[in-house]
Design a protein around this motif. Sequence first.
Motif, PDB file in Angstrom:
ATOM      1  N   GLU A   1      16.519  33.999  54.788  1.00 19.85           N
ATOM      2  CA  GLU A   1      17.022  34.252  56.038  1.00 19.85           C
ATOM      3  C   GLU A   1      18.118  34.767  56.408  1.00 19.85           C
ATOM      4  O   GLU A   1      19.089  35.419  55.597  1.00 19.85           O
ATOM      5  CB  GLU A   1      17.439  32.598  56.670  1.00 19.85           C
ATOM      6  CG  GLU A   1      15.862  31.527  56.600  1.00 19.85           C
ATOM      7  CD  GLU A   1      15.475  30.272  56.934  1.00 19.85           C
ATOM      8  OE1 GLU A   1      17.253  30.176  57.496  1.00 19.85           O
ATOM      9  OE2 GLU A   1      15.018  29.354  55.900  1.00 19.85           O
TER      10      GLU A   1
ATOM     11  N   GLU B   1      21.705  33.604  54.995  1.00 16.27           N
ATOM     12  CA  GLU B   1      21.445  32.686  54.270  1.00 16.27           C
ATOM     13  C   GLU B   1      22.428  33.563  52.556  1.00 16.27           C
ATOM     14  O   GLU B   1      22.484  34.254  52.663  1.00 16.27           O
ATOM     15  CB  GLU B   1      19.929  32.649  53.338  1.00 16.27           C
ATOM     16  CG  GLU B   1      19.119  31.748  51.740  1.00 16.27           C
ATOM     17  CD  GLU B   1      17.827  31.196  51.949  1.00 16.27           C
ATOM     18  OE1 GLU B   1      17.367  31.495  51.018  1.00 16.27           O
ATOM     19  OE2 GLU B   1      17.135  32.909  53.138  1.00 16.27           O
TER      20      GLU B   1
ATOM     21  N   LYS C   1      20.678  27.472  50.783  1.00 18.39           N
ATOM     22  CA  LYS C   1      19.817  26.475  51.588  1.00 18.39           C
ATOM     23  C   LYS C   1      18.862  25.375  51.185  1.00 18.39           C
ATOM     24  O   LYS C   1      17.951  24.847  51.225  1.00 18.39           O
ATOM     25  CB  LYS C   1      17.981  27.662  52.635  1.00 18.39           C
ATOM     26  CG  LYS C   1      17.872  28.828  53.401  1.00 18.39           C
ATOM     27  CD  LYS C   1      18.682  28.208  54.648  1.00 18.39           C
ATOM     28  CE  LYS C   1      19.530  29.160  55.791  1.00 18.39           C
ATOM     29  NZ  LYS C   1      20.241  28.506  56.769  1.00 18.39           N
TER      30      LYS C   1
ATOM     31  N   HIS D   1      11.829  40.500  60.282  1.00 20.13           N
ATOM     32  CA  HIS D   1      13.289  39.912  60.714  1.00 20.13           C
ATOM     33  C   HIS D   1      14.043  41.428  60.614  1.00 20.13           C
ATOM     34  O   HIS D   1      14.811  41.828  60.136  1.00 20.13           O
ATOM     35  CB  HIS D   1      13.825  38.618  60.503  1.00 20.13           C
ATOM     36  CG  HIS D   1      12.818  37.696  60.897  1.00 20.13           C
ATOM     37  ND1 HIS D   1      12.624  36.891  61.885  1.00 20.13           N
ATOM     38  CD2 HIS D   1      12.173  36.967  59.477  1.00 20.13           C
ATOM     39  CE1 HIS D   1      11.687  35.909  61.936  1.00 20.13           C
ATOM     40  NE2 HIS D   1      11.906  35.823  60.550  1.00 20.13           N
TER      41      HIS D   1
ATOM     42  N   ASP E   1      15.498  41.327  54.751  1.00 19.53           N
ATOM     43  CA  ASP E   1      15.623  40.101  55.121  1.00 19.53           C
ATOM     44  C   ASP E   1      14.512  39.399  53.979  1.00 19.53           C
ATOM     45  O   ASP E   1      13.630  38.710  53.421  1.00 19.53           O
ATOM     46  CB  ASP E   1      14.498  39.680  55.920  1.00 19.53           C
ATOM     47  CG  ASP E   1      13.210  40.251  56.881  1.00 19.53           C
ATOM     48  OD1 ASP E   1      12.796  41.282  55.845  1.00 19.53           O
ATOM     49  OD2 ASP E   1      12.718  40.176  57.041  1.00 19.53           O
TER      50      ASP E   1
END
Length: 717
Positions: free
Chosen positions: A91, A94, A139, A165, A185
Amino acid sequence: MNRTFAILLSIFSVPFLLHAQKLPITWTKVATGVWKASIGQPQKFDLLGAAGIHPQTKALQTLGEADFPLPKVECIAELQQGKVYLRFPLEKEEQLFGLGLNFQTVNQRGRILDLHMDHYGGTDNGRTHAPVPFYVSSKGYGVLINSAEYLTVYAGTGLRTDSKHPPKIYNRNSDKDWDAQPYSDVMEILVPANGVEVYVFAGNSPMQAVQRYNLFNGGGVLPPKWGLGFTQRVPTLSTAADVRKEVADFKLHHFPLDFIGLEPGWQTKSYPCSFEWEPSRFSDPAAFIKEMKDSNSIRLNLWLNPYLSPSSQHYPQLTKYAGTHTVWNGLVPDLNMPQAVNLYKSIFTKNHINPGISGYKIDEVDGYDNWLWPDVTSFPSGISAMQMRQRFGLQLQSLTASWFKEKNIRTYGLVRGSNAGASSLPYVIYDDYYNHRDFITALCNSSFIGVLWTPEVRSSPTAEEWLRRMQAVCFSPMAMLNAWSDGTKPWTYPEVEQQVTDVANLRMQLLPYIYNAFAQYHFEGKPPVRAMNLADSFYYAGEATSAALNSVTNPYPLAIKQDIKDQFLLGDDLLVAPFFAGEQKRKVILPKGNWYNFYTGAYAGNGEVIEIPATLDHIPLYVRDGAIIPMIPAMERAPRKEEVWPLELRHFGAAAGKLSLYDDDGESFDYEKGRYMHYQFSVIKDANGKWQGSVTTDNPQQLSPQYNHFTFTFMGQ
């Protein structure tokens, strides 16, 4: 015509022949919160096998159930040209920690690392003493690639055309936000083999992912109490008489000392090694070892590198079970052959362990390339030279530790090379690199990857630097003074001798707290020294972005987005913020919750950045609100199992406090049979608003208590 068609067909078929083959990934739950996938054809020789791990399944259960932390469809493996390409999603906010013992960076997001066992050469490029292929996400999950190959890791650096992304596209000609390294990503790992094992560890925080990793690897090491005292490594050619004088000098200066490290000269031959005592320096090793232990409570630790000298009577026997290349003319034992292991066990047991030595310093199992066996070396077990290099230090740790354990004796030593699975092994990594700032960064990084690291102290150009290094080592997994080359002593700089002695005494006073932190490492998987990113009360990058970043009015969110590599936690409740030589002031980032000055009990701050002036007298220490810090009187050696000591319980802050203090005999493995106890301390305010402390014990096997008198001190009240 047919010939032309055949040529064209062969040309246009090449891309299809080289096309990646997608490998199925089936995740199997192997423990609470832990999953494994065997992808392709995993190799026989891996890292966890070398470490000989024994997962602590019951302890893992106490962390509770957890869901698989990644979208499985986005965990991808492909086989191309005999190599596995792994891909895991990331993400945007992250952060990634771990990926080896790095000395200059903590967050590894955006880096490319070639994980390769080696001396650390001054650059965080993957070549290091512990190239552990395990990463932890902010995370709250961790991923281990259980491969003993040299791995290449692209930690969010490769921008894929099929990105879910993709980053915003900028025009360098007109956009000031253009970046030479666009956001990616994915985490991608290249494994040069046709199969590999992958483990995923779930958690609700980075700390819990680390706990699961450590517990799966057997739980953290619980060292002997004497191992947490001070060690002094004496010059190379020291004799028994020299060691006696060294011990006497420490006593004369009232400086703590628990074990002496003998460097290469204890042997008849070194580089390569005979593993036999040199009689002109140690005429009766067993008697000398007994004398040191009985008269002075001093243990002995032996330096060695594991390459057998041609002068050894065992050389012909090992030849069939060693590699095709030597190291400094010494045979490299293939530790995957039972014959080589049994030979080394007989040598080490007869010459060292039976006479009573307490541990080893295992040197030269990491690098450089022109020192160790080359990658073209062959070994009789069939292991490749690369796999041997990644595993060799692990195997030596595991084997030597097991030989001590057979005698129900705990050991604690030093090693130059380690890897994944080492959590339970009783060794601390060290090296010859000597940058003080980078040493502290390595302390932070060690907490993510299940290894211990110590910033040793040897010669320094100034008294201030000597003091600053001493202050830091007193809050490390091993308090090591290293005089092997220059004979430096704690009192070499008389202008700071008192401050050096004071901080050494403070470490000795804090031994119950430090030992308890190691008990947490063993039973709960929490590393004793912890990077700030593992603190439960710490903001992570995702939270930081929600606040306006302003270095004047709101510095905390801005600060925690950077690498925090000059401060760390020791156990649950102590924050350590070392000064470096030449600094007049420094900033300290305090996590959420009230924090207090260790020395005065004064309030320091809550979730903020504070600035403090430098002082020679103290290393800055801060204590969490409600914490109870157990302390014993300053002494010149660690407590022995037959001794009883008074215990001071220092309570900090305005919150009520509780402490569960672990204890055992500090020397044997009897704790594995339940022979340990807990002291339960609590501090609350009575009806009149006065603090009151209470003590209960949980001692089902009626062990002789180490502590018999308890005093509560309420700091800052």
